[in-house]
Design a protein around this motif. Structure first.
Motif, PDB file in Angstrom:
ATOM      1  N   VAL A 124      11.327  -2.782  -9.510  1.00 27.53           N
ATOM      2  CA  VAL A 124      10.479  -1.723 -10.079  1.00 27.53           C
ATOM      3  C   VAL A 124       9.335  -1.384  -9.120  1.00 27.53           C
ATOM      4  O   VAL A 124       9.071  -0.205  -8.850  1.00 27.53           O
ATOM      5  N   ILE A 125       8.660  -2.381  -8.594  1.00 30.67           N
ATOM      6  CA  ILE A 125       7.548  -2.135  -7.661  1.00 30.67           C
ATOM      7  C   ILE A 125       8.068  -1.471  -6.385  1.00 30.67           C
ATOM      8  O   ILE A 125       7.481  -0.496  -5.896  1.00 30.67           O
ATOM      9  N   TYR A 126       9.161  -1.981  -5.858  1.00 28.34           N
ATOM     10  CA  TYR A 126       9.745  -1.411  -4.636  1.00 28.34           C
ATOM     11  C   TYR A 126      10.082   0.066  -4.842  1.00 28.34           C
ATOM     12  O   TYR A 126       9.744   0.916  -4.024  1.00 28.34           O
ATOM     13  N   ASN A 127      10.742   0.379  -5.948  1.00 28.17           N
ATOM     14  CA  ASN A 127      11.127   1.766  -6.230  1.00 28.17           C
ATOM     15  C   ASN A 127       9.902   2.664  -6.384  1.00 28.17           C
ATOM     16  O   ASN A 127       9.895   3.807  -5.932  1.00 28.17           O
ATOM     17  N   ARG A 128       8.866   2.159  -6.999  1.00 23.62           N
ATOM     18  CA  ARG A 128       7.619   2.930  -7.152  1.00 23.62           C
ATOM     19  C   ARG A 128       7.014   3.227  -5.790  1.00 23.62           C
ATOM     20  O   ARG A 128       6.558   4.345  -5.524  1.00 23.62           O
ATOM     21  N   VAL A 170       9.082   5.952  -4.085  1.00 20.06           N
ATOM     22  CA  VAL A 170       8.793   7.268  -4.670  1.00 20.06           C
ATOM     23  C   VAL A 170       7.473   7.810  -4.116  1.00 20.06           C
ATOM     24  O   VAL A 170       7.385   8.977  -3.710  1.00 20.06           O
ATOM     25  N   LEU A 171       6.446   6.981  -4.082  1.00 21.66           N
ATOM     26  CA  LEU A 171       5.154   7.432  -3.557  1.00 21.66           C
ATOM     27  C   LEU A 171       5.235   7.775  -2.073  1.00 21.66           C
ATOM     28  O   LEU A 171       4.661   8.774  -1.629  1.00 21.66           O
ATOM     29  N   ARG A 172       5.947   6.964  -1.298  1.00 22.39           N
ATOM     30  CA  ARG A 172       6.100   7.259   0.137  1.00 22.39           C
ATOM     31  C   ARG A 172       6.822   8.591   0.328  1.00 22.39           C
ATOM     32  O   ARG A 172       6.432   9.404   1.173  1.00 22.39           O
ATOM     33  N   ASN A 173       7.834   8.861  -0.479  1.00 26.47           N
ATOM     34  CA  ASN A 173       8.556  10.130  -0.388  1.00 26.47           C
ATOM     35  C   ASN A 173       7.680  11.306  -0.792  1.00 26.47           C
ATOM     36  O   ASN A 173       7.789  12.394  -0.221  1.00 26.47           O
ATOM     37  N   ARG A 174       6.809  11.095  -1.769  1.00 27.05           N
ATOM     38  CA  ARG A 174       5.869  12.161  -2.156  1.00 27.05           C
ATOM     39  C   ARG A 174       4.912  12.475  -1.008  1.00 27.05           C
ATOM     40  O   ARG A 174       4.579  13.630  -0.775  1.00 27.05           O
ATOM     41  N   MET A 211      -3.035   7.868  -3.583  1.00 23.97           N
ATOM     42  CA  MET A 211      -2.256   7.126  -4.586  1.00 23.97           C
ATOM     43  C   MET A 211      -1.328   6.118  -3.911  1.00 23.97           C
ATOM     44  O   MET A 211      -1.220   4.971  -4.363  1.00 23.97           O
ATOM     45  N   TYR A 212      -0.673   6.534  -2.840  1.00 21.09           N
ATOM     46  CA  TYR A 212       0.246   5.650  -2.125  1.00 21.09           C
ATOM     47  C   TYR A 212      -0.505   4.467  -1.522  1.00 21.09           C
ATOM     48  O   TYR A 212      -0.112   3.314  -1.705  1.00 21.09           O
ATOM     49  N   ASN A 213      -1.596   4.756  -0.812  1.00 22.70           N
ATOM     50  CA  ASN A 213      -2.362   3.681  -0.172  1.00 22.70           C
ATOM     51  C   ASN A 213      -2.947   2.718  -1.203  1.00 22.70           C
ATOM     52  O   ASN A 213      -2.956   1.500  -0.991  1.00 22.70           O
ATOM     53  N   GLN A 214      -3.428   3.239  -2.327  1.00 24.64           N
ATOM     54  CA  GLN A 214      -3.931   2.372  -3.392  1.00 24.64           C
ATOM     55  C   GLN A 214      -2.821   1.473  -3.913  1.00 24.64           C
ATOM     56  O   GLN A 214      -3.034   0.280  -4.152  1.00 24.64           O
ATOM     57  N   SER A 215      -1.650   2.060  -4.084  1.00 21.64           N
ATOM     58  CA  SER A 215      -0.530   1.289  -4.598  1.00 21.64           C
ATOM     59  C   SER A 215      -0.147   0.161  -3.649  1.00 21.64           C
ATOM     60  O   SER A 215       0.297  -0.898  -4.076  1.00 21.64           O
ATOM     61  N   LEU A 216      -0.337   0.382  -2.348  1.00 22.62           N
ATOM     62  CA  LEU A 216      -0.048  -0.673  -1.367  1.00 22.62           C
ATOM     63  C   LEU A 216      -1.070  -1.806  -1.421  1.00 22.62           C
ATOM     64  O   LEU A 216      -0.775  -2.930  -1.037  1.00 22.62           O
ATOM     65  N   GLN A 217      -2.263  -1.511  -1.899  1.00 19.91           N
ATOM     66  CA  GLN A 217      -3.360  -2.467  -1.829  1.00 19.91           C
ATOM     67  C   GLN A 217      -3.523  -3.318  -3.091  1.00 19.91           C
ATOM     68  O   GLN A 217      -4.165  -4.358  -3.033  1.00 19.91           O
ATOM     69  N   VAL A 218      -2.983  -2.872  -4.203  1.00 19.69           N
ATOM     70  CA  VAL A 218      -3.182  -3.620  -5.454  1.00 19.69           C
ATOM     71  C   VAL A 218      -2.174  -4.751  -5.588  1.00 19.69           C
ATOM     72  O   VAL A 218      -1.050  -4.664  -5.087  1.00 19.69           O
ATOM     73  N   PHE A 219      -2.613  -5.783  -6.257  1.00 18.61           N
ATOM     74  CA  PHE A 219      -1.760  -6.949  -6.486  1.00 18.61           C
ATOM     75  C   PHE A 219      -0.896  -6.691  -7.709  1.00 18.61           C
ATOM     76  O   PHE A 219      -1.388  -6.127  -8.679  1.00 18.61           O
ATOM     77  N   PRO A 220       0.317  -6.995  -7.735  1.00 15.37           N
ATOM     78  CA  PRO A 220       1.183  -7.687  -6.787  1.00 15.37           C
ATOM     79  C   PRO A 220       1.918  -6.755  -5.821  1.00 15.37           C
ATOM     80  O   PRO A 220       2.701  -7.208  -4.999  1.00 15.37           O
ATOM     81  N   ASN A 221       1.636  -5.427  -5.937  1.00 13.83           N
ATOM     82  CA  ASN A 221       2.305  -4.469  -5.047  1.00 13.83           C
ATOM     83  C   ASN A 221       2.107  -4.823  -3.579  1.00 13.83           C
ATOM     84  O   ASN A 221       2.996  -4.612  -2.758  1.00 13.83           O
ATOM     85  N   SER A 222       0.921  -5.332  -3.242  1.00 14.20           N
ATOM     86  CA  SER A 222       0.619  -5.637  -1.835  1.00 14.20           C
ATOM     87  C   SER A 222       1.599  -6.665  -1.267  1.00 14.20           C
ATOM     88  O   SER A 222       1.990  -6.578  -0.100  1.00 14.20           O
ATOM     89  N   ILE A 223       2.014  -7.598  -2.080  1.00 11.23           N
ATOM     90  CA  ILE A 223       2.972  -8.619  -1.625  1.00 11.23           C
ATOM     91  C   ILE A 223       4.323  -7.970  -1.327  1.00 11.23           C
ATOM     92  O   ILE A 223       4.912  -8.182  -0.260  1.00 11.23           O
TER      93      ILE A 223
END
Length: 183
Positions: free
Chosen positions: A19-23, A26-30, A143-155
């Protein structure tokens, strides 16, 4: 029983990672789509500028330096590979276009030329679209950069090599100043 619990935890973790990977995908494609929208508007402006220059040249052929700068910044726009490079070339081109329109003020017959007026109006519309596309792009990048920085997305982002994207920023103090309009 313990085997089912362990299996349940493993399935939960796998689904969670998917789920996190797919999100993130999607953000990278946006972000990439938003950049493509800026690129489309910059290309429209790029294609319009030669017509504008030719119209002005007919009246002010001695303004060679301005025409050379326009050609130089157009070439930089084509060669831009990152949003930062594109923003820098865009700033230079915008500045030179302001000079071109200032030159046009000295030629009343040019200002009255129907072709010049149409090109100027079309360029103004494209500039508005570029500004909107730039704002949208920067919002999506945030939005994309924030998503990369929040836990557990950052992992997950680090695990799969997701990298932050660059903003399309105004760098020159001249661009940041308010525009003075007088009639």
């Amino acid at each position: 029983m313990i085997g089912l619990v362990i299996l349940g935890v493993i399935v939960f973790i796998v689904v969670f990672v998917i789920v996190i990977y797919n999100r993130l995908v999607v953000l990278r494609n946006r972000v990439e789509n938003a950049w493509a929208q800026i690129d489309v508007q910059l290309k429209k402006r790029y294609d319009l500028i030669p017509n504008l220059v030719e119209t002005v040249k007919a009246y002010a052929s001695h303004e060679k330096e301005v025409f050379e700068k326009i050609a130089m910044y157009r070439a930089q726009m084509v060669g831009a590979k990152t949003p930062g490079e594109a923003a820098q070339a865009n700033e230079g081109l915008t500045s030179v276009l302001k000079t071109l329109f200032a030159i046009a003020e000295n030629y009343p017959e040019l200002k009255a030329n129907q072709n010049f007026m149409m090109l100027q109006e079309e360029l103004s519309g494209i500039e508005s679209k570029i500004a909107y596309a730039r704002q949208f792009y920067n919002d999506v990048v945030m939005m994309y950069n924030q998503s990369l920085q929040v836990f557990p997305n950052s992992i997950i982002a680090n695990l799969f090599g997701f990298k932050p994207k660059e903003y399309f920023e105004v760098e020159s103090p001249e661009e940041r100043r308010a525009v003075k309009v007088s009639f």
